[in-house]
Design a protein around this motif. Structure first.
Motif, mmCIF file in Angstrom:
data_model
loop_
_atom_site.group_PDB
_atom_site.id
_atom_site.type_symbol
_atom_site.label_atom_id
_atom_site.label_comp_id
_atom_site.label_asym_id
_atom_site.label_seq_id
_atom_site.Cartn_x
_atom_site.Cartn_y
_atom_site.Cartn_z
ATOM 1 N N PHE A 131 -0.596 10.275 3.693
ATOM 2 C CA PHE A 131 0.710 9.615 3.637
ATOM 3 C C PHE A 131 1.678 10.405 2.762
ATOM 4 O O PHE A 131 2.862 10.526 3.071
ATOM 5 N N LYS B 30 -1.139 12.561 -13.919
ATOM 6 C CA LYS B 30 -1.931 12.174 -12.748
ATOM 7 C C LYS B 30 -1.655 13.168 -11.630
ATOM 8 O O LYS B 30 -0.506 13.574 -11.436
ATOM 9 N N ILE C 127 7.938 12.292 -10.269
ATOM 10 C CA ILE C 127 6.902 12.635 -9.287
ATOM 11 C C ILE C 127 7.320 13.977 -8.700
ATOM 12 O O ILE C 127 8.459 14.130 -8.252
ATOM 13 N N ILE D 224 -9.209 -2.920 -1.364
ATOM 14 C CA ILE D 224 -8.613 -1.573 -1.367
ATOM 15 C C ILE D 224 -8.322 -1.125 -2.795
ATOM 16 O O ILE D 224 -8.534 0.036 -3.159
ATOM 17 N N PHE D 225 -7.870 -2.044 -3.637
ATOM 18 C CA PHE D 225 -7.609 -1.718 -5.045
ATOM 19 C C PHE D 225 -8.901 -1.275 -5.733
ATOM 20 O O PHE D 225 -8.920 -0.285 -6.471
ATOM 21 N N LEU E 180 1.080 4.335 -2.775
ATOM 22 C CA LEU E 180 0.820 5.733 -2.399
ATOM 23 C C LEU E 180 1.995 6.616 -2.802
ATOM 24 O O LEU E 180 1.806 7.718 -3.309
ATOM 25 N N ALA E 181 3.213 6.125 -2.569
ATOM 26 C CA ALA E 181 4.393 6.937 -2.879
ATOM 27 C C ALA E 181 4.599 7.094 -4.388
ATOM 28 O O ALA E 181 5.112 8.102 -4.851
ATOM 29 N N MET E 182 4.192 6.065 -5.160
ATOM 30 C CA MET E 182 4.418 6.093 -6.598
ATOM 31 C C MET E 182 3.203 6.595 -7.365
ATOM 32 O O MET E 182 3.203 6.594 -8.603
ATOM 33 N N LEU E 183 2.158 6.999 -6.639
ATOM 34 C CA LEU E 183 0.909 7.490 -7.244
ATOM 35 C C LEU E 183 0.280 6.457 -8.175
ATOM 36 O O LEU E 183 -0.254 6.788 -9.238
ATOM 37 N N LYS E 184 0.365 5.199 -7.776
ATOM 38 C CA LYS E 184 -0.279 4.122 -8.544
ATOM 39 C C LYS E 184 -1.594 3.761 -7.852
ATOM 40 O O LYS E 184 -1.808 4.156 -6.699
ATOM 41 N N PRO E 185 -2.487 3.023 -8.518
ATOM 42 C CA PRO E 185 -3.713 2.593 -7.840
ATOM 43 C C PRO E 185 -3.378 1.807 -6.575
ATOM 44 O O PRO E 185 -2.659 0.803 -6.633
ATOM 45 N N VAL E 186 -3.878 2.260 -5.446
ATOM 46 C CA VAL E 186 -3.506 1.672 -4.155
ATOM 47 C C VAL E 186 -4.042 0.254 -4.053
ATOM 48 O O VAL E 186 -5.213 -0.001 -4.317
ATOM 49 N N GLY E 187 -3.180 -0.657 -3.646
ATOM 50 C CA GLY E 187 -3.577 -2.055 -3.491
ATOM 51 C C GLY E 187 -2.989 -2.959 -4.564
ATOM 52 O O GLY E 187 -2.908 -4.175 -4.374
ATOM 53 N N PHE E 188 -2.554 -2.369 -5.663
ATOM 54 C CA PHE E 188 -2.051 -3.169 -6.791
ATOM 55 C C PHE E 188 -0.788 -3.926 -6.405
ATOM 56 O O PHE E 188 -0.666 -5.137 -6.627
ATOM 57 N N LEU F 235 0.845 -1.213 0.000
ATOM 58 C CA LEU F 235 0.000 0.000 0.000
ATOM 59 C C LEU F 235 0.878 1.260 0.000
ATOM 60 O O LEU F 235 0.612 2.205 -0.752
ATOM 61 N N SER G 216 -6.464 -6.585 0.008
ATOM 62 C CA SER G 216 -5.754 -5.855 -1.055
ATOM 63 C C SER G 216 -6.671 -5.611 -2.247
ATOM 64 O O SER G 216 -6.701 -4.513 -2.812
ATOM 65 N N SER H 189 -9.826 2.102 -4.535
ATOM 66 C CA SER H 189 -8.914 3.107 -5.084
ATOM 67 C C SER H 189 -9.288 3.458 -6.519
ATOM 68 O O SER H 189 -9.270 4.619 -6.922
#
Lengths: 138, 265
Positions: free
Chosen positions: B37, B154, B127, B21-22, A54-62, A50, B18, B25
């Motif tokens: 975060f 994004k 980023i 949450i995915f 979040l840090a990589m701005l990807k869909p969370v959970g992937f 997770l 997971s 998201s």
């Protein structure tokens, strides 16, 4: 065990989210599974997956999904294969890196990057095993 | 083998979590929580990235850096002069040739630029530490000087992802500065750029600068014209082909940047 794991994974998270595409968290999870074989690693895989997203701005959970499946497969194979050997780490690092990079769309230099990941994985494994031995002797 | 059912139970619980949450998201339900975060980790990422840039910059020749900076300044003056000449020729005082006005520029720190070999491989994305809260929107151009670095694809509340011009999925309509040949600049990944789809009748010249043609809409979305994409280093022209193409070198070292500017609409 938990302290080493959290420190290792936190360092891997910061480096992977900042300066490299090498899947360091995956490699650390592989090492921790091989060395400690604790079910707590599923929790770490979930949390750090997770945090990475979040840090990589990807869909969370992937990333958590990938890590959970990866750790589960290693646990399943531990009864059939000797997972605390360098040979297993080499194969698992390589295959895990290829799969992770493919799933994240990083197709460029995928084989070379996976080979480098394997070398990094072996180094992490050797260092972690030494640290654990030193702590056990203490 | 009591351990096996326990392992399976652990796996199933966290796997299902997971996936849930995915799914949340993807639907955007978690968007309000993501910045919490990111505000914590962004300064850490920024410090690590700056520290890494500083370490890899040690030993680089300061004279060469000065010469590169002077070269960039002279290129900018050349561009400005070229625009003035064209404006005067066309006698079109109302048409604004847009170099990004400074009051539209939002400075942003790069907090993440993952590449295969850190410091050597060219990253495909950045980023940056600016997001929706600072007025950044998807589609905003990111520049350094007169050079187009990439496009925001994004945004979250405090961070944004920028796809670089060298990203293999990037393409921009462009023209050459000297000969006004039209084409499409495409990223090749790994720092590579090509100018493609140039008709055979147009002239290409090695050393010529490639600038964006501009595709801004009435709402101000898109890339403004006149931003540098690269410089022609090699030309491939075959009479039997439909188009000619050219290999470009970007004028910016993407693996060494630490600060960029977002063009705010």
């Amino acid at each position: 065990m938990k302290t080493i794991s959290v420190i290792l994974l936190t360092l891997a998270l910061i480096i992977e989210s900042t300066i490299t595409t090498i899947p360091l968290i995956l490699l650390c999870l592989l090492t921790l599974t091989a060395v400690f074989r604790e079910k707590f690693i599923f929790v770490l895989a979930f949390i750090f997956g997770l945090l990475l997203d979040l840090a990589m701005l990807k869909p969370v959970g992937f990333s958590s999904i990938i890590f959970e499946i990866y750790i589960f497969l290693i646990f399943m194979y531990q009864s059939k294969l000797e997972i605390t050997t360098s040979n297993f780490i080499i194969v698992a690092s390589f295959l895990g890196s290829v799969a992770f990079l493919l799933l994240n769309g990083l197709f460029r230099n995928i084989i070379l990057e996976s080979i480098v990941s394997t070398l990094v994985g072996i180094m992490i494994f050797i260092i972690t095993r030494r640290l654990v031995k030193v702590k056990t002797n203490d | 083998m009591k351990q096996r059912p326990e392992v399976t139970a652990y796996f199933l619980i966290f796997f299902i979590l997971s996936v849930a949450i995915f799914a949340l998201s993807k639907t955007g339900v978690l968007s309000p929580f993501e910045p919490i975060f990111q505000t914590i980790i962004a300064p850490v990422q920024s410090t690590v990235y700056n520290g890494f840039s500083f370490v890899t910059g040690i030993g680089s020749n300061s004279k060469i850096k000065d010469l590169e900076n002077k070269n960039d300044l002279l290129t900018k003056k050349l561009l400005d002069q070229d625009k003035l000449i064209k404006d005067n020729k066309a006698l079109n005082d109302q048409f604004l040739t847009q170099n990004p006005p400074s009051d539209n520029l939002l400075p942003a720190q790069i907090v993440g630029a993952p590449g295969f070999v850190p410091g050597l491989s060219v990253p495909e994305d950045y980023i940056i530490d600016k997001g929706l809260a600072d007025g950044v929107k998807v589609g905003d151009a990111v520049v350094v000087g007169d050079n187009l670095i990439g496009i925001v694809y994004k945004t979250t509340k405090y961070l944004s992802s920028v796809s670089l011009v060298t990203n293999s999925s990037a393409s921009f309509t462009a023209k050459t500065m000297e000969t006004n040949a039209l084409g499409v600049v495409k990223g090749q990944g790994g720092g590579g750029l090509i100018l493609d789809n140039v008709v055979l009748s147009d002239n290409l010249k090695v050393g010529d600068l490639i600038v964006t043609k501009g595709d801004a809409s009435v709402l101000g979305e898109g890339v403004m014209p006149g931003l540098i994409l690269g410089e022609i280093v090699a030309i491939s022209k075959n009479p039997s082909d439909l188009f000619q193409r050219a290999k470009l070198n970007a004028r910016v070292n993407f693996s060494k940047l630490y600060k960029v500017f977002v063009v705010i609409r």
